[in-house]
Design a protein around this motif. Structure first.
Motif, short mmCIF file in Angstrom:
data_model
loop_
_atom_site.label_atom_id
_atom_site.label_comp_id
_atom_site.label_asym_id
_atom_site.label_seq_id
_atom_site.Cartn_x
_atom_site.Cartn_y
_atom_site.Cartn_z
N LEU A 56 4.18 25.50 -17.32
CA LEU A 56 2.98 26.18 -17.79
C LEU A 56 2.20 25.27 -18.74
N ALA A 57 2.91 24.61 -19.64
CA ALA A 57 2.27 23.70 -20.59
C ALA A 57 1.62 22.52 -19.85
N GLY A 58 2.33 21.96 -18.89
CA GLY A 58 1.77 20.84 -18.11
C GLY A 58 0.53 21.25 -17.34
N THR A 59 0.57 22.45 -16.76
CA THR A 59 -0.60 22.95 -16.04
C THR A 59 -1.78 23.14 -16.99
N ALA A 60 -1.51 23.74 -18.14
CA ALA A 60 -2.58 23.97 -19.12
C ALA A 60 -3.16 22.65 -19.64
N LEU A 61 -2.29 21.69 -19.93
CA LEU A 61 -2.77 20.39 -20.38
C LEU A 61 -3.63 19.72 -19.31
N GLY A 62 -3.17 19.74 -18.07
CA GLY A 62 -3.92 19.14 -16.99
C GLY A 62 -5.25 19.83 -16.74
N LEU A 63 -5.23 21.15 -16.78
CA LEU A 63 -6.46 21.92 -16.57
C LEU A 63 -7.47 21.62 -17.67
N ALA A 64 -7.02 21.60 -18.91
CA ALA A 64 -7.92 21.30 -20.02
C ALA A 64 -8.51 19.90 -19.90
N ALA A 65 -7.67 18.93 -19.56
CA ALA A 65 -8.16 17.55 -19.42
C ALA A 65 -9.13 17.43 -18.24
#
Length: 151
Positions: free
Chosen positions: A93-102
């Motif tokens: 979930l954190a990786g997805t959120a980080l990628g989406l934000a970037a």
């Protein structure tokens, strides 16, 4: 090495993996897909703008490209290493959120930052690839972190 240092090293290693996956996607696709995002161009523009503002000679395009790739790898590795702040079981979930934000930032902020919009918004496909590839980088970092934590 104590647990805290191990966790930091795992997070940094995971960030390097995520950044490597993202950079490999960008660099491979730009040779084969006409509408591929051009993060390298954004990096080159950012470096060129900075050097111009501080009145330093700009290197050749080839050298500038190498600097941009190096900068992308380092900055994205540090950014994706934030996956290490996630609570156990929430790495993906954190990786997805980080990628989406970037990815959203790479599409939406380049114009206001004076880097132009074409490298990430040339077409709807370009924008979609930009966001998707940053998410893939985040997922790669998260997957690597989850595996390293289990060791």
């Amino acid at each position: 090495m104590n647990d805290r240092n191990t966790t930091i090293m795992q997070a940094l290693a995971s960030g390097v993996i995520g950044a490597g996956v993202l950079t490999a996607l960008h660099e491979t696709a730009r040779h084969y897909i006409d509408d591929a995002p051009r993060a390298d161009v954004l990096g080159m523009r950012a470096i060129r703008n900075t050097l111009t503002k501080i009145d330093v000679a700009t290197p050749s395009d080839e050298e500038l490209h190498d600097w941009a790739l190096g900068g992308d790898l380092v900055s994205n590795a540090l950014y994706y290493s934030l996956v290490g702040l996630a609570k156990p079981r929430y790495e993906l979930l954190a990786g997805t959120a980080l990628g989406l934000a970037a990815g959203i930032g790479a599409v939406g902020l380049t114009g206001p930052l004076g880097l132009g919009t074409a490298p990430t918004q040339r077409t709807a496909s370009t924008a979609a690839m930009t966001i998707s590839w940053y998410v893939i980088g985040g997922l790669a970092a998260a997957g690597a972190y989850a595996l390293l934590k289990r060791r």
